[in-house]
Scaffold this motif. Structure first.
Motif, PDB file in Angstrom:
ATOM      1  N   ALA A 146       0.840  -1.199   0.000  1.00 49.01           N
ATOM      2  CA  ALA A 146       0.000   0.000   0.000  1.00 49.01           C
ATOM      3  C   ALA A 146       0.879   1.254   0.000  1.00 49.01           C
ATOM      4  N   PHE A 147       1.971   1.223   0.769  1.00 49.77           N
ATOM      5  CA  PHE A 147       2.865   2.372   0.793  1.00 49.77           C
ATOM      6  C   PHE A 147       3.519   2.573  -0.571  1.00 49.77           C
ATOM      7  N   ALA A 148       3.968   1.501  -1.183  1.00 52.27           N
ATOM      8  CA  ALA A 148       4.609   1.601  -2.502  1.00 52.27           C
ATOM      9  C   ALA A 148       3.639   2.197  -3.523  1.00 52.27           C
ATOM     10  N   ALA A 149       2.395   1.760  -3.487  1.00 51.94           N
ATOM     11  CA  ALA A 149       1.391   2.286  -4.411  1.00 51.94           C
ATOM     12  C   ALA A 149       1.129   3.767  -4.131  1.00 51.94           C
ATOM     13  N   TRP A 150       1.012   4.124  -2.856  1.00 54.90           N
ATOM     14  CA  TRP A 150       0.789   5.519  -2.483  1.00 54.90           C
ATOM     15  C   TRP A 150       1.959   6.393  -2.934  1.00 54.90           C
ATOM     16  N   LEU A 151       3.191   5.920  -2.672  1.00 57.43           N
ATOM     17  CA  LEU A 151       4.369   6.693  -3.042  1.00 57.43           C
ATOM     18  C   LEU A 151       4.455   6.864  -4.555  1.00 57.43           C
ATOM     19  N   SER A 152       4.167   5.816  -5.276  1.00 59.40           N
ATOM     20  CA  SER A 152       4.182   5.893  -6.737  1.00 59.40           C
ATOM     21  C   SER A 152       3.195   6.953  -7.227  1.00 59.40           C
ATOM     22  N   ARG A 207       9.245  -0.595  -4.630  1.00 58.34           N
ATOM     23  CA  ARG A 207       8.967  -2.039  -4.742  1.00 58.34           C
ATOM     24  C   ARG A 207       8.272  -2.579  -3.498  1.00 58.34           C
ATOM     25  N   GLY A 208       8.109  -1.750  -2.498  1.00 56.18           N
ATOM     26  CA  GLY A 208       7.440  -2.194  -1.273  1.00 56.18           C
ATOM     27  C   GLY A 208       8.352  -2.972  -0.353  1.00 56.18           C
ATOM     28  N   GLU A 209       9.663  -2.785  -0.495  1.00 53.08           N
ATOM     29  CA  GLU A 209      10.607  -3.448   0.403  1.00 53.08           C
ATOM     30  C   GLU A 209      10.764  -2.605   1.662  1.00 53.08           C
ATOM     31  N   LEU A 214       6.509  13.745   9.051  1.00 56.39           N
ATOM     32  CA  LEU A 214       7.205  12.480   9.258  1.00 56.39           C
ATOM     33  C   LEU A 214       6.266  11.441   9.872  1.00 56.39           C
ATOM     34  N   ALA A 215       5.406  11.866  10.771  1.00 54.84           N
ATOM     35  CA  ALA A 215       4.479  10.932  11.417  1.00 54.84           C
ATOM     36  C   ALA A 215       3.630  10.198  10.379  1.00 54.84           C
ATOM     37  N   GLU A 216       3.172  10.908   9.363  1.00 55.89           N
ATOM     38  CA  GLU A 216       2.365  10.270   8.314  1.00 55.89           C
ATOM     39  C   GLU A 216       3.175   9.202   7.584  1.00 55.89           C
ATOM     40  N   ILE A 217       4.418   9.512   7.281  1.00 55.11           N
ATOM     41  CA  ILE A 217       5.273   8.548   6.581  1.00 55.11           C
ATOM     42  C   ILE A 217       5.537   7.337   7.472  1.00 55.11           C
ATOM     43  N   LEU A 218       5.787   7.561   8.752  1.00 53.32           N
ATOM     44  CA  LEU A 218       6.045   6.450   9.673  1.00 53.32           C
ATOM     45  C   LEU A 218       4.839   5.520   9.777  1.00 53.32           C
ATOM     46  N   VAL A 219       3.649   6.087   9.794  1.00 59.49           N
ATOM     47  CA  VAL A 219       2.438   5.263   9.858  1.00 59.49           C
ATOM     48  C   VAL A 219       2.236   4.532   8.529  1.00 59.49           C
ATOM     49  N   ARG A 220       2.375   5.253   7.424  1.00 57.31           N
ATOM     50  CA  ARG A 220       2.161   4.636   6.104  1.00 57.31           C
ATOM     51  C   ARG A 220       3.136   3.490   5.833  1.00 57.31           C
ATOM     52  N   THR A 221       4.380   3.609   6.313  1.00 54.41           N
ATOM     53  CA  THR A 221       5.364   2.542   6.088  1.00 54.41           C
ATOM     54  C   THR A 221       5.230   1.408   7.094  1.00 54.41           C
ATOM     55  N   GLY A 222       4.408   1.592   8.108  1.00 53.99           N
ATOM     56  CA  GLY A 222       4.219   0.539   9.102  1.00 53.99           C
ATOM     57  C   GLY A 222       5.262   0.542  10.197  1.00 53.99           C
ATOM     58  N   VAL A 223       6.086   1.594  10.251  1.00 54.12           N
ATOM     59  CA  VAL A 223       7.078   1.679  11.318  1.00 54.12           C
ATOM     60  C   VAL A 223       6.374   1.837  12.657  1.00 54.12           C
ATOM     61  N   ILE A 224       5.311   2.642  12.681  1.00 53.48           N
ATOM     62  CA  ILE A 224       4.472   2.772  13.862  1.00 53.48           C
ATOM     63  C   ILE A 224       3.012   2.648  13.423  1.00 53.48           C
ATOM     64  N   THR A 225       2.166   2.334  14.375  1.00 51.35           N
ATOM     65  CA  THR A 225       0.737   2.218  14.085  1.00 51.35           C
ATOM     66  C   THR A 225       0.047   3.548  14.393  1.00 51.35           C
ATOM     67  N   ASP A 226      -1.159   3.686  13.919  1.00 49.26           N
ATOM     68  CA  ASP A 226      -1.961   4.870  14.246  1.00 49.26           C
ATOM     69  C   ASP A 226      -2.117   5.014  15.758  1.00 49.26           C
TER      70      ASP A 226
END
Length: 146
Positions: free
Chosen positions: A12-18, A55-57, A76-88
């Motif tokens: 989902a993050f890869a698609a969003w970033l693309s 590539r979603g890696e 940055l918080a949005e990116i961290l959540v979108r990449t799954g580093v942290i949860t909402d």
């Protein structure tokens, strides 16, 4: 099951970033389209890392994600959540810390938390704290309005 959720988050993050990059004029539809390398140069993120992100890696280096957030003009918080580093939920907890004011700690726990390890200073701290607690419990030492 957690692995599938992680994979889905990365995809989902890869698609969003693309989509974000295409919206900003970077053609990332093919390896030779030039958009990836142009975004890498513009953002300061290495071309290989841009490729991994698209590539979603997993990319969890917060410096890279901070650079990405700045390049996209996103928090940055949005990116961290979108990449799954942290949860909402984790983000909410950080943004809205709570203090349990009903929990009382002992003088020993307070000394531990404060790092008071010297035996003499610790004894002084514990005695003073207990005295103040006793005065408070007895109503002594309270400020009186005249």
């Amino acid at each position: 099951m957690a692995e599938n959720k992680t994979d889905a988050t990365r995809s989902a993050f890869a698609a969003w970033l693309s989509q974000e990059l295409v919206r900003r004029g970077y053609d990332v539809t093919g390896l030779r389209s030039g958009g990836r390398s142009r975004f890498a140069a513009d953002s300061g993120i290495s071309p290989s890392t841009v490729g991994r992100l698209l590539r979603g890696e997993a990319v969890t280096d917060t410096r890279v994600l901070g650079t990405l957030a700045a390049a996209l003009n996103k928090p940055l918080a949005e990116i961290l959540v979108r990449t799954g580093v942290i949860t909402d939920e984790q983000l909410y907890d950080v943004q809205h810390p709570t203090t349990d004011t009903t929990r009382k700690i002992s003088p020993e726990e307070a000394a531990d938390d404060l790092g008071i390890t010297d035996p003499h200073k610790r004894a002084l701290f514990l005695n003073m704290t207990r005295t103040l607690q006793e005065q408070s419990d007895n109503g002594e030492g309270e400020a009186r309005a005249e």
